[in-house]
Design a protein around this motif. Structure first.
Motif, PDB file in Angstrom:
ATOM      1  N   GLY A  82       0.809  -1.220   0.000  1.00  0.00           N
ATOM      2  CA  GLY A  82       0.000   0.000   0.000  1.00  0.00           C
ATOM      3  C   GLY A  82       0.839   1.266   0.000  1.00  0.00           C
ATOM      4  O   GLY A  82       0.313   2.356  -0.237  1.00  0.00           O
ATOM      5  N   LYS A  83       2.166   1.089   0.220  1.00  0.00           N
ATOM      6  CA  LYS A  83       3.063   2.257   0.235  1.00  0.00           C
ATOM      7  C   LYS A  83       4.274   2.025  -0.671  1.00  0.00           C
ATOM      8  O   LYS A  83       4.697   2.899  -1.402  1.00  0.00           O
ATOM      9  CB  LYS A  83       3.589   2.517   1.655  1.00  0.00           C
ATOM     10  CG  LYS A  83       2.502   2.698   2.704  1.00  0.00           C
ATOM     11  CD  LYS A  83       2.417   4.154   3.143  1.00  0.00           C
ATOM     12  CE  LYS A  83       1.304   4.410   4.145  1.00  0.00           C
ATOM     13  NZ  LYS A  83      -0.055   4.199   3.620  1.00  0.00           N
ATOM     14  N   ASN A  84       4.848   0.821  -0.566  1.00  0.00           N
ATOM     15  CA  ASN A  84       6.020   0.451  -1.362  1.00  0.00           C
ATOM     16  C   ASN A  84       5.680  -0.805  -2.156  1.00  0.00           C
ATOM     17  O   ASN A  84       4.588  -1.348  -2.008  1.00  0.00           O
ATOM     18  CB  ASN A  84       7.224   0.232  -0.441  1.00  0.00           C
ATOM     19  CG  ASN A  84       7.636   1.533   0.226  1.00  0.00           C
ATOM     20  OD1 ASN A  84       8.071   2.467  -0.433  1.00  0.00           O
ATOM     21  ND2 ASN A  84       7.471   1.605   1.541  1.00  0.00           N
ATOM     22  N   THR A 142       1.335   4.848  -9.802  1.00  0.00           N
ATOM     23  CA  THR A 142       0.170   4.081  -9.342  1.00  0.00           C
ATOM     24  C   THR A 142       0.316   3.752  -7.850  1.00  0.00           C
ATOM     25  O   THR A 142      -0.635   3.940  -7.071  1.00  0.00           O
ATOM     26  CB  THR A 142       0.001   2.783 -10.157  1.00  0.00           C
ATOM     27  OG1 THR A 142      -0.218   3.122 -11.528  1.00  0.00           O
ATOM     28  CG2 THR A 142      -1.164   1.946  -9.640  1.00  0.00           C
ATOM     29  N   ILE A 143       1.494   3.283  -7.452  1.00  0.00           N
ATOM     30  CA  ILE A 143       1.689   2.933  -6.037  1.00  0.00           C
ATOM     31  C   ILE A 143       1.562   4.198  -5.173  1.00  0.00           C
ATOM     32  O   ILE A 143       0.966   4.168  -4.089  1.00  0.00           O
ATOM     33  CB  ILE A 143       3.049   2.232  -5.818  1.00  0.00           C
ATOM     34  CG1 ILE A 143       3.184   0.987  -6.718  1.00  0.00           C
ATOM     35  CG2 ILE A 143       3.240   1.878  -4.333  1.00  0.00           C
ATOM     36  CD1 ILE A 143       2.222  -0.148  -6.453  1.00  0.00           C
ATOM     37  N   LYS A 144       2.066   5.304  -5.689  1.00  0.00           N
ATOM     38  CA  LYS A 144       1.919   6.565  -4.955  1.00  0.00           C
ATOM     39  C   LYS A 144       0.433   6.903  -4.801  1.00  0.00           C
ATOM     40  O   LYS A 144      -0.011   7.338  -3.727  1.00  0.00           O
ATOM     41  CB  LYS A 144       2.651   7.670  -5.731  1.00  0.00           C
ATOM     42  CG  LYS A 144       2.588   9.034  -5.105  1.00  0.00           C
ATOM     43  CD  LYS A 144       3.662   9.946  -5.705  1.00  0.00           C
ATOM     44  CE  LYS A 144       3.377  11.406  -5.416  1.00  0.00           C
ATOM     45  NZ  LYS A 144       2.466  12.032  -6.424  1.00  0.00           N
ATOM     46  N   GLY A 145      -0.342   6.656  -5.855  1.00  0.00           N
ATOM     47  CA  GLY A 145      -1.789   6.895  -5.797  1.00  0.00           C
ATOM     48  C   GLY A 145      -2.466   5.998  -4.764  1.00  0.00           C
ATOM     49  O   GLY A 145      -3.306   6.454  -3.991  1.00  0.00           O
ATOM     50  N   GLU A 199      -4.445   7.566  -1.626  1.00  0.00           N
ATOM     51  CA  GLU A 199      -5.868   7.273  -1.420  1.00  0.00           C
ATOM     52  C   GLU A 199      -6.103   6.566  -0.086  1.00  0.00           C
ATOM     53  O   GLU A 199      -7.246   6.317   0.299  1.00  0.00           O
ATOM     54  CB  GLU A 199      -6.413   6.391  -2.549  1.00  0.00           C
ATOM     55  CG  GLU A 199      -6.423   7.050  -3.928  1.00  0.00           C
ATOM     56  CD  GLU A 199      -7.363   8.247  -4.022  1.00  0.00           C
ATOM     57  OE1 GLU A 199      -8.472   8.189  -3.457  1.00  0.00           O
ATOM     58  OE2 GLU A 199      -6.974   9.250  -4.659  1.00  0.00           O
ATOM     59  N   ASN A 200      -4.996   6.192   0.565  1.00  0.00           N
ATOM     60  CA  ASN A 200      -5.103   5.493   1.853  1.00  0.00           C
ATOM     61  C   ASN A 200      -5.886   4.193   1.791  1.00  0.00           C
ATOM     62  O   ASN A 200      -6.631   3.854   2.713  1.00  0.00           O
ATOM     63  CB  ASN A 200      -5.755   6.391   2.891  1.00  0.00           C
ATOM     64  CG  ASN A 200      -4.726   6.776   3.918  1.00  0.00           C
ATOM     65  OD1 ASN A 200      -4.025   5.898   4.434  1.00  0.00           O
ATOM     66  ND2 ASN A 200      -4.615   8.064   4.183  1.00  0.00           N
TER      67      ASN A 200
END
Ligand code: AMP
Ligand code: GLY
Length: 422
Positions: free
Chosen positions: A206-208, A258-261, A265-266
């Motif tokens: 969800g972050k990396n 995408t991963i940053k998104g 978006e949490n």
């Protein structure tokens, strides 16, 4: 660790095969599984969509990690169900929450996400049932072919690509009226992109993320990519036209944003991200997101991973993927899918599969099979994926094709040209 895999196809057999190799894997269960998973794990007669029954099973067998194979339980909210239940708090689950699963479950939602995070994709507009006139005038502003996509899940049938404007208008009207049920009452119409398709996969917490090997699948039933769409007739990894430049652009322009998104978006997302991509004049563009692994891509991606997949998945569930290192073989992997006569239309089941014991230098991943009286019988359209490794594509394909000729069942069909375009 005790692991439960949900699903019963070739993807899930490949996941079980790879997870089983981990020294941390103790109990391994697959619900519902197939004749292939039965050889390496314990099959459980539970539906991946029966959340309360899965809960009872996890508590009873002390399951620590659930790996969700197909999209349906994810879109139905299995991750939310597990994370909101006091008794299941300690169970890790691989997949996104329901909100993030809409990246696969709603084409419109996915397009809005891509626009927000500036991820390259085809230009589009979306329409609901009250907007037929607007949809028609949008079609008039486009050049053919016209790409119509049902917003929701439509069992792989919700995308139409049409040359003729009148036909595109008629199909637009039919879809908005519910040709694919609720799924098509919202419609995405988009720019046609011409180019070669490829698939990239990541595991995220969800972050990396970790990036998995690139693959290409062959969706059409007929040789030369002709005829009806199927669930997938074969796959190869790596993909020759995805050179260093395209790969770097894919990571920088698609995967990382995408991963940053996902992070911004949490989303509650520990799982696989599948990027369906197309190369247009050297640039990557996203055709679709899926929130799970591909099938049959999994059957060529996982054999190339040398590091411990279970460790990567557990790290994702714990939010620690940044500390993981993935190791990938430079060898090629190919798979050829043996399918039932008549597939992707109607087909017989229950045909005995012989020759499985004579296979060598090949990894047979069962897709639609079941055990009955000690015999392996066909139980689906896609029956068995013959995966093989080799120093190059030709060497791997030679083994996959030797394998598909070694097994036999009445009406066996397969494509003779997997990898033909590379
Ligand atoms: P999808 O369900 O979105 O993956 O679409 C199914 C297939 O339709 C893709 O694998 C592509 O082959 C094709 N397709 C989807 N969108 C486009 C597009 N904008 N341009 C060209 N082909 C497309
Ligand atoms: N092979 C494409 C998919 O799994 O959706």
């Amino acid at each position: 660790m005790n692991v439960l895999i949900l699903g019963g196809g070739g993807r899930e057999h490949a996941l079980a095969w790879k997870i089983k190799q981990s020294e941390n894997c103790e109990g391994l269960f697959v619900a519902p599984g197939n004749a292939g998973t039965a050889q390496i794990a314990q099959n459980i007669a539970l539906s991946p969509e029966d959340f309360p029954a899965l809960k009872q099973f996890c508590l009873k067998e002390n399951i620590q990690l659930v790996v969700v194979g197909p999209e349906a339980p994810l879109v139905a909210g299995i991750v939310d169900f597990f994370h909101q239940d006091e008794e299941l708090k300690e169970v890790g689950i691989i997949g996104p929450d329901k909100r993030a699963a809409a990246l696969e479950g709603s084409k419109k939602y996915a397009k809005e996400f891509m626009a927000k995070y500036e991820i390259p994709t085809a230009a589009y507009k979306s329409f609901n049932s009250d907007e037929l006139a607007e949809a028609e005038s949008f079609l008039e502003s486009l050049n053919p072919p016209y790409v119509l996509k049902a917003d929701g899940l439509a069992a792989g049938k919700g995308v139409l690509i049409l040359e003729d404007l009148a036909e595109a208008k008629a199909e637009t009207a039919a879809m908005l009226k519910g040709k694919f049920g609720e799924a098509s009452k919202t419609l995405v119409i988009e720019e046609f992109l011409g180019g070669l398709e490829y698939s990239v996969f990541a595991i995220t917490d969800g972050k990396n993320h970790l990036v998995l090997p690139v693959a290409k699948d062959y969706k059409r039933i007929g040789e030369g990519d002709t005829g009806l769409n199927t669930g997938g007739m074969g796959a190869v990894s790596p993909v020759s036209f995805v050179d260093d430049t395209l790969w770097q652009r894919t990571l920088e322009e698609v995967v990382e944003p995408t991963i940053k998104g996902l992070s911004e978006e949490n989303y509650d997302y520990a799982g696989f991200v599948f990027f369906g991509l197309i190369e247009v004049k050297g640039a990557p563009k996203v055709i679709e997101y899926n929130v799970r692994m591909g099938d049959p891509e999994t059957e060529v991606v996982l054999p190339r991973i040398k590091s411990d997949l279970l460790s990567h998945l557990w790290a994702a569930a714990e939010g620690n993927i940044a500390n993981e290192k993935i190791e990938i073989s430079s060898d090629f992997c190919t798979t050829v899918m043996a399918v039932s006569e008549g597939y992707p239309g109607s087909y017989p089941k229950g045909k005995e599969i012989t020759g499985l014991n004579n296979l060598s230098d090949c990894i047979p991943f069962h897709a639609g099979t079941k055990l009955a009286d000690g015999k392996v019988l066909s139980a689906g359209g896609r029956v068995i994926a013959l995966s093989a490794m080799g120093a190059n594509k030709e060497a791997a394909l030679a083994k996959s094709y030797a394998a598909v000729k070694t097994i036999c069942f009445e009406g066996i069909q397969y494509r003779n040209d997997i990898g033909f375009d590379l």
